[in-house]
Every structure is written in structure tokens, then in C-alpha cells.
Design a protein around this motif. Sequence first.
Motif, short mmCIF file in Angstrom:
data_model
loop_
_atom_site.label_atom_id
_atom_site.label_comp_id
_atom_site.label_asym_id
_atom_site.label_seq_id
_atom_site.Cartn_x
_atom_site.Cartn_y
_atom_site.Cartn_z
N VAL A 270 -11.75 14.59 17.06
CA VAL A 270 -11.39 13.34 17.71
C VAL A 270 -9.88 13.29 17.92
CG1 VAL A 270 -13.36 12.15 16.65
CG2 VAL A 270 -11.10 11.96 15.59
N SER B 296 -6.22 11.52 24.44
CA SER B 296 -6.00 12.52 25.49
C SER B 296 -4.71 13.27 25.22
CB SER B 296 -5.94 11.83 26.85
OG SER B 296 -5.71 12.76 27.87
N LYS C 270 -7.88 18.47 21.58
CA LYS C 270 -9.33 18.67 21.48
C LYS C 270 -9.82 19.73 22.47
CE LYS C 270 -10.96 14.56 22.35
NZ LYS C 270 -9.74 13.91 22.88
N SER C 271 -9.41 19.60 23.73
CA SER C 271 -9.89 20.54 24.75
C SER C 271 -9.41 21.96 24.47
CB SER C 271 -9.42 20.10 26.14
OG SER C 271 -10.02 18.88 26.51
N GLN D 297 -19.70 17.64 29.34
CA GLN D 297 -19.81 16.25 29.80
C GLN D 297 -20.50 16.17 31.16
OE1 GLN D 297 -16.09 14.15 29.71
NE2 GLN D 297 -16.75 12.54 31.10
N ASP E 8 -18.79 19.43 24.25
CA ASP E 8 -17.51 18.91 24.72
C ASP E 8 -17.76 17.59 25.45
OD1 ASP E 8 -14.92 18.58 25.47
OD2 ASP E 8 -14.85 20.25 26.87
N GLU E 9 -17.49 16.48 24.78
CA GLU E 9 -17.69 15.13 25.33
C GLU E 9 -19.10 14.99 25.95
OE1 GLU E 9 -15.61 12.76 24.90
OE2 GLU E 9 -13.57 13.56 24.80
N THR F 279 -21.45 12.92 25.70
CA THR F 279 -21.94 11.57 26.02
C THR F 279 -20.99 10.84 26.97
OG1 THR F 279 -20.84 10.57 24.10
CG2 THR F 279 -23.09 11.39 23.79
N GLY F 280 -19.96 11.54 27.47
CA GLY F 280 -18.92 10.88 28.25
C GLY F 280 -19.40 10.22 29.52
N THR G 251 -15.05 14.47 21.02
CA THR G 251 -15.41 13.18 21.59
C THR G 251 -14.29 12.17 21.41
OG1 THR G 251 -17.10 11.43 21.63
CG2 THR G 251 -16.51 12.32 19.47
N HIS G 252 -14.31 11.15 22.27
CA HIS G 252 -13.42 10.01 22.09
C HIS G 252 -14.24 8.75 21.83
CE1 HIS G 252 -14.55 9.90 26.38
NE2 HIS G 252 -14.48 8.60 26.24
N ALA G 253 -15.55 8.92 21.61
CA ALA G 253 -16.46 7.78 21.45
C ALA G 253 -16.44 7.29 20.00
CB ALA G 253 -17.87 8.18 21.86
#
Length: 228
Positions: A34, A37, A41-42, A86, A162-163, A165-166, A194-196
Amino acid sequence: MITLSNVSKIYPNGSEGVKDISLHIDKGEFVFFVGSSGSGKSTMIKLLLKELDPTEGTIVINNMITNEISRGQISKLRRNLGVVFQDFRLLPNKTVYENVAFAMQVIEAPSKQIRRNVPAVLSLVGLAKKARSYPNQLSGGEQQRTALARAIVNNPPILIADEPTGNLDPETAGDIMHLLDDINKRGTTIVMATHAKDIVDAMQKRVVTLQDGHITRDIKKGGYSDEA
């Protein structure tokens, strides 16, 4: 299973993706990456997939030192990795069944094994009745379930998400996370960027927080912003 030792990635423009990262992930763990931006993470995901090589340090995945393997060994490494993105990345001119079967055809699995495995994994993700549908006939959640089926049909020991659920609404995202949790409980190691915040808080798994390319927090069981 996954070990990063003093890993740094400096891009050609001089920017630092990650700096001096050391991290170990055991077999069967579920780990969230987490951070905001630009946190790294990426870069971490791309390093694990060997889309990038570290500028410094070593990465070991399933006893393979990824920054030392030859081009010919990359396919062997990636057979240990299932990947979910994603944006789904489904082949639009292939049916759900064909999209999942394609992952087995790439590694030259026998036709008999494909006919056995694909229906089983489609049933696992709740898409048995959608096998003949094309991606444009599916909802976003169904497309991600298809992508997930494709990622696990070869039974990889590691799944990198990689994300995932984005692009999904909260209810559908919850369904995908239940599936990932079930897959993890079957023994698959999962690494998910994720950022969720709501998902991370609900799952209570290991959380690795990145900031400006550094690990600032690593807790075994917690939420998005719990104190270490």
C-alpha cells in the motif's frame, strides 16, 4: 519464497522507484503493498514480474535469482507467477473458456489437461455458465473473474495482483477479494498492490507500506494505516 535484499531501482531519468528495499515473503502469505501514487508500489510489482531489473540488490523468487537468470529462463520464472491486472487484459476475440485455456496453451499443456482444468477453474470463480461468452458480454466483475481464472489455471505457487479491484464497484470488489482469500487458503502466496483502504482494513492481512520508495511500515496483520 520471495526475498528482496537491498533492492534499489533508479530509472534512466534519475528518479528512484524504490531504494534499499529488503523484504521476505513466506510461502502461503497474503501481503498487501500500500501507499500513495508514486510510493513505489508499481515498481515493486514490475520487479517481481521481471519487467524491470533492480539497479542494485538481488531478488529471489522460488530459489531463482531473477536479476541473474538468462532470457530463456524468464518463461520458467513466470510459470511460477499468476498475474491479475486492474484492466483485465482479456483477449477480446476469445471466449471466457478460450481466454483461460490460452494460458495453458502457452505452456504447451496437453489438450486433455486443458479440457479438465479450465471448466474446474471457471466453476471455482463462478463462471461455469459464462464459458461461451465474450469479454464484451461480461460485467466488469465477470471480466476480472475471468482474468483471475486465467491467472490460476496453471496452479502457480504465487499470484501477483496489481490493483485488481481498481475498476470495480465496492460490492464486486468484495466478491473478488473473497475469491482471492479462498485461493490463498488453498496455499497460493498472494502479493497485491492496492490503494483501497476499505479492502485492506477488512482483510486484516500483512500490510507493507511504501513511501518515496522506502518501506515505512510492515505489520503481520492489520489495516491500511495501523501503527506498526
